[in-house]
Design a protein around this motif. Sequence first.
Motif, PDB file in Angstrom:
ATOM      1  N   LEU A  59      18.484  94.454  57.270  1.00 33.43           N
ATOM      2  CA  LEU A  59      17.691  93.849  56.195  1.00 33.43           C
ATOM      3  C   LEU A  59      18.252  94.363  54.425  1.00 33.43           C
ATOM      4  CD1 LEU A  59      13.828  94.213  56.815  1.00 33.43           C
ATOM      5  CD2 LEU A  59      15.174  92.022  57.318  1.00 33.43           C
ATOM      6  N   PRO A  60      18.904  93.467  53.603  1.00 35.04           N
ATOM      7  CA  PRO A  60      19.614  94.101  52.695  1.00 35.04           C
ATOM      8  C   PRO A  60      18.561  93.623  51.630  1.00 35.04           C
ATOM      9  CG  PRO A  60      19.478  91.314  53.093  1.00 35.04           C
ATOM     10  CD  PRO A  60      19.192  91.924  54.039  1.00 35.04           C
ATOM     11  N   HIS A  61      18.818  95.166  50.802  1.00 37.60           N
ATOM     12  CA  HIS A  61      17.321  95.565  49.450  1.00 37.60           C
ATOM     13  C   HIS A  61      17.495  94.355  48.817  1.00 37.60           C
ATOM     14  CE1 HIS A  61      16.295  97.356  46.101  1.00 37.60           C
ATOM     15  NE2 HIS A  61      15.642  98.175  46.622  1.00 37.60           N
ATOM     16  N   ASP A  62      16.749  93.447  49.060  1.00 38.67           N
ATOM     17  CA  ASP A  62      16.845  92.371  48.813  1.00 38.67           C
ATOM     18  C   ASP A  62      14.869  92.039  48.719  1.00 38.67           C
ATOM     19  OD1 ASP A  62      15.780  89.338  48.360  1.00 38.67           O
ATOM     20  OD2 ASP A  62      18.324  89.395  48.144  1.00 38.67           O
ATOM     21  N   ARG A  63      14.121  91.278  47.288  1.00 38.16           N
ATOM     22  CA  ARG A  63      12.936  91.160  47.340  1.00 38.16           C
ATOM     23  C   ARG A  63      12.991  89.627  48.618  1.00 38.16           C
ATOM     24  NH1 ARG A  63      12.204  85.969  44.700  1.00 38.16           N
ATOM     25  NH2 ARG A  63      14.284  85.470  43.669  1.00 38.16           N
ATOM     26  N   ARG A  64      13.700  88.840  48.775  1.00 35.24           N
ATOM     27  CA  ARG A  64      13.201  88.437  49.750  1.00 35.24           C
ATOM     28  C   ARG A  64      13.381  88.136  51.806  1.00 35.24           C
ATOM     29  NH1 ARG A  64      17.287  84.612  47.077  1.00 35.24           N
ATOM     30  NH2 ARG A  64      18.470  86.547  47.960  1.00 35.24           N
ATOM     31  N   ALA A  65      13.471  90.129  51.223  1.00 33.08           N
ATOM     32  CA  ALA A  65      13.474  90.872  52.933  1.00 33.08           C
ATOM     33  C   ALA A  65      11.967  90.433  53.511  1.00 33.08           C
ATOM     34  CB  ALA A  65      13.872  92.280  52.689  1.00 33.08           C
ATOM     35  N   PRO A  66      10.995  90.741  52.666  1.00 31.49           N
ATOM     36  CA  PRO A  66       9.581  90.745  53.414  1.00 31.49           C
ATOM     37  C   PRO A  66       9.409  89.281  54.462  1.00 31.49           C
ATOM     38  CG  PRO A  66       9.814  91.068  51.231  1.00 31.49           C
ATOM     39  CD  PRO A  66      11.128  90.976  51.932  1.00 31.49           C
ATOM     40  N   ARG A  67      10.019  88.216  53.601  1.00 35.26           N
ATOM     41  CA  ARG A  67       9.941  86.974  54.598  1.00 35.26           C
ATOM     42  C   ARG A  67      10.657  86.683  55.439  1.00 35.26           C
ATOM     43  NH1 ARG A  67      12.380  82.208  53.115  1.00 35.26           N
ATOM     44  NH2 ARG A  67      10.554  80.055  53.861  1.00 35.26           N
ATOM     45  N   VAL A  68      11.777  87.115  55.077  1.00 33.90           N
ATOM     46  CA  VAL A  68      12.359  87.066  56.199  1.00 33.90           C
ATOM     47  C   VAL A  68      12.611  87.294  57.594  1.00 33.90           C
ATOM     48  CG1 VAL A  68      14.731  87.337  57.593  1.00 33.90           C
ATOM     49  CG2 VAL A  68      14.662  86.742  54.977  1.00 33.90           C
ATOM     50  N   ALA A  69      11.622  89.320  57.586  1.00 37.52           N
ATOM     51  CA  ALA A  69      10.719  89.851  58.386  1.00 37.52           C
ATOM     52  C   ALA A  69      10.165  89.217  59.528  1.00 37.52           C
ATOM     53  CB  ALA A  69      11.154  91.451  58.037  1.00 37.52           C
ATOM     54  N   ARG A  70       8.674  88.468  58.154  1.00 39.82           N
ATOM     55  CA  ARG A  70       7.779  87.584  58.938  1.00 39.82           C
ATOM     56  C   ARG A  70       7.902  86.723  59.680  1.00 39.82           C
ATOM     57  NH1 ARG A  70       6.078  88.016  53.198  1.00 39.82           N
ATOM     58  NH2 ARG A  70       6.361  86.196  53.352  1.00 39.82           N
ATOM     59  N   GLU A  99       2.126 100.273  66.854  1.00 39.27           N
ATOM     60  CA  GLU A  99       1.700  99.616  67.823  1.00 39.27           C
ATOM     61  C   GLU A  99       0.500  98.969  67.755  1.00 39.27           C
ATOM     62  OE1 GLU A  99       1.439 102.199  70.815  1.00 39.27           O
ATOM     63  OE2 GLU A  99       3.555 102.957  70.738  1.00 39.27           O
ATOM     64  N   LEU A 100       0.730  97.266  69.294  1.00 35.19           N
ATOM     65  CA  LEU A 100       0.069  96.657  68.550  1.00 35.19           C
ATOM     66  C   LEU A 100      -0.273  96.469  69.923  1.00 35.19           C
ATOM     67  CD1 LEU A 100       0.296  94.413  65.882  1.00 35.19           C
ATOM     68  CD2 LEU A 100      -1.787  95.775  65.742  1.00 35.19           C
ATOM     69  N   ALA A 101      -1.570  96.405  70.109  1.00 34.06           N
ATOM     70  CA  ALA A 101      -1.637  95.742  72.476  1.00 34.06           C
ATOM     71  C   ALA A 101      -2.165  94.084  72.513  1.00 34.06           C
ATOM     72  CB  ALA A 101      -3.191  96.441  72.806  1.00 34.06           C
ATOM     73  N   SER A 102      -1.593  93.851  73.623  1.00 35.65           N
ATOM     74  CA  SER A 102      -1.448  92.209  73.474  1.00 35.65           C
ATOM     75  C   SER A 102      -2.858  92.304  74.613  1.00 35.65           C
ATOM     76  CB  SER A 102      -0.585  91.512  74.298  1.00 35.65           C
ATOM     77  OG  SER A 102      -0.688  91.000  74.435  1.00 35.65           O
ATOM     78  N   ARG A 103      -3.737  91.471  74.517  1.00 35.00           N
ATOM     79  CA  ARG A 103      -4.927  91.247  74.906  1.00 35.00           C
ATOM     80  C   ARG A 103      -5.598  89.851  75.204  1.00 35.00           C
ATOM     81  NH1 ARG A 103      -5.959  94.752  70.368  1.00 35.00           N
ATOM     82  NH2 ARG A 103      -6.525  97.068  71.395  1.00 35.00           N
ATOM     83  N   PRO A 104      -4.580  89.571  76.442  1.00 37.55           N
ATOM     84  CA  PRO A 104      -4.486  87.705  76.425  1.00 37.55           C
ATOM     85  C   PRO A 104      -5.649  87.257  76.891  1.00 37.55           C
ATOM     86  CG  PRO A 104      -2.860  89.027  78.189  1.00 37.55           C
ATOM     87  CD  PRO A 104      -3.614  90.426  77.186  1.00 37.55           C
ATOM     88  N   VAL A 136       0.929  87.589  66.516  1.00 37.48           N
ATOM     89  CA  VAL A 136       1.878  87.055  65.319  1.00 37.48           C
ATOM     90  C   VAL A 136       0.865  87.922  64.080  1.00 37.48           C
ATOM     91  CG1 VAL A 136       2.502  85.461  63.907  1.00 37.48           C
ATOM     92  CG2 VAL A 136       2.898  85.508  66.473  1.00 37.48           C
ATOM     93  N   ASP A 137      -0.639  87.649  63.670  1.00 36.58           N
ATOM     94  CA  ASP A 137      -1.569  87.623  62.462  1.00 36.58           C
ATOM     95  C   ASP A 137      -1.083  89.201  62.140  1.00 36.58           C
ATOM     96  OD1 ASP A 137      -0.969  84.361  61.744  1.00 36.58           O
ATOM     97  OD2 ASP A 137      -3.153  84.223  63.010  1.00 36.58           O
ATOM     98  N   THR A 138      -0.944  89.206  62.851  1.00 40.74           N
ATOM     99  CA  THR A 138      -1.746  91.047  62.638  1.00 40.74           C
ATOM    100  C   THR A 138      -0.164  91.549  62.810  1.00 40.74           C
ATOM    101  OG1 THR A 138      -3.574  91.384  64.218  1.00 40.74           O
ATOM    102  CG2 THR A 138      -2.549  93.072  63.332  1.00 40.74           C
ATOM    103  N   ALA A 139       0.671  91.196  63.484  1.00 37.68           N
ATOM    104  CA  ALA A 139       2.091  92.003  63.721  1.00 37.68           C
ATOM    105  C   ALA A 139       2.560  91.342  62.107  1.00 37.68           C
ATOM    106  CB  ALA A 139       2.741  91.358  64.751  1.00 37.68           C
ATOM    107  N   GLU A 140       2.790  90.206  62.109  1.00 35.14           N
ATOM    108  CA  GLU A 140       2.846  90.267  60.131  1.00 35.14           C
ATOM    109  C   GLU A 140       3.475  90.880  59.199  1.00 35.14           C
ATOM    110  OE1 GLU A 140       5.054  85.391  59.650  1.00 35.14           O
ATOM    111  OE2 GLU A 140       2.073  85.693  59.576  1.00 35.14           O
TER     112      GLU A 140
END
Length: 166
Positions: free
Chosen positions: A23-34, A155-160, A50-54
């Motif tokens: 990620l470049p040092h750019d204010r849009r980086a969080p959106r690209v990461a999400r 870390e997040l645990a997947s709970r199917p 997805v929701d929690t990790a994002e």
Amino acid sequence: MAAQETSVNTVSPHAPWSYVLQLPHDRRAPRVARMTLRAVLAGHGMAELVDTAELLACELVTNAYRHSEGLAALRMRAMEGNRLRVGVWDTNPEIPAPFDRPPGALAPLRAPAPDASTVDGGRGLLLVQSCADNWGGYRLGDDLFGWRGKLLWFELASRPEMVRAA
């Protein structure tokens, strides 16, 4: 000559995987990461995270943008036991509390000061501490490839079973 059978290796949906996004040092980086995190988790059958990790990754990437002046990187990887580990590297070597404690050392949850605004900060790492199954951080010294700074992870645990119940 008899025909010889060949087997084709296919990728198991549960095979270990890892992705790194620079990620470049750019204010849009969080959106690209999400957006990237959302696509990777959906593609690997971990949509329930997805929701929690994002949210948590966005907080760490935002901190990387706000508190460092160089590049950052987002790493997502599957771990044993249906777990997801997300790490965010940046060039600032200072590890913020509560991530400055050794792995396994629990820190009490600290609410931000009542006058702390979301603009000034103070709430993002509390979210990570509250929502992640595990979290930590460590400094990276000078290495052969020039990586220095710090890495904060969760870390997040997947709970199917929870998805099926919903």
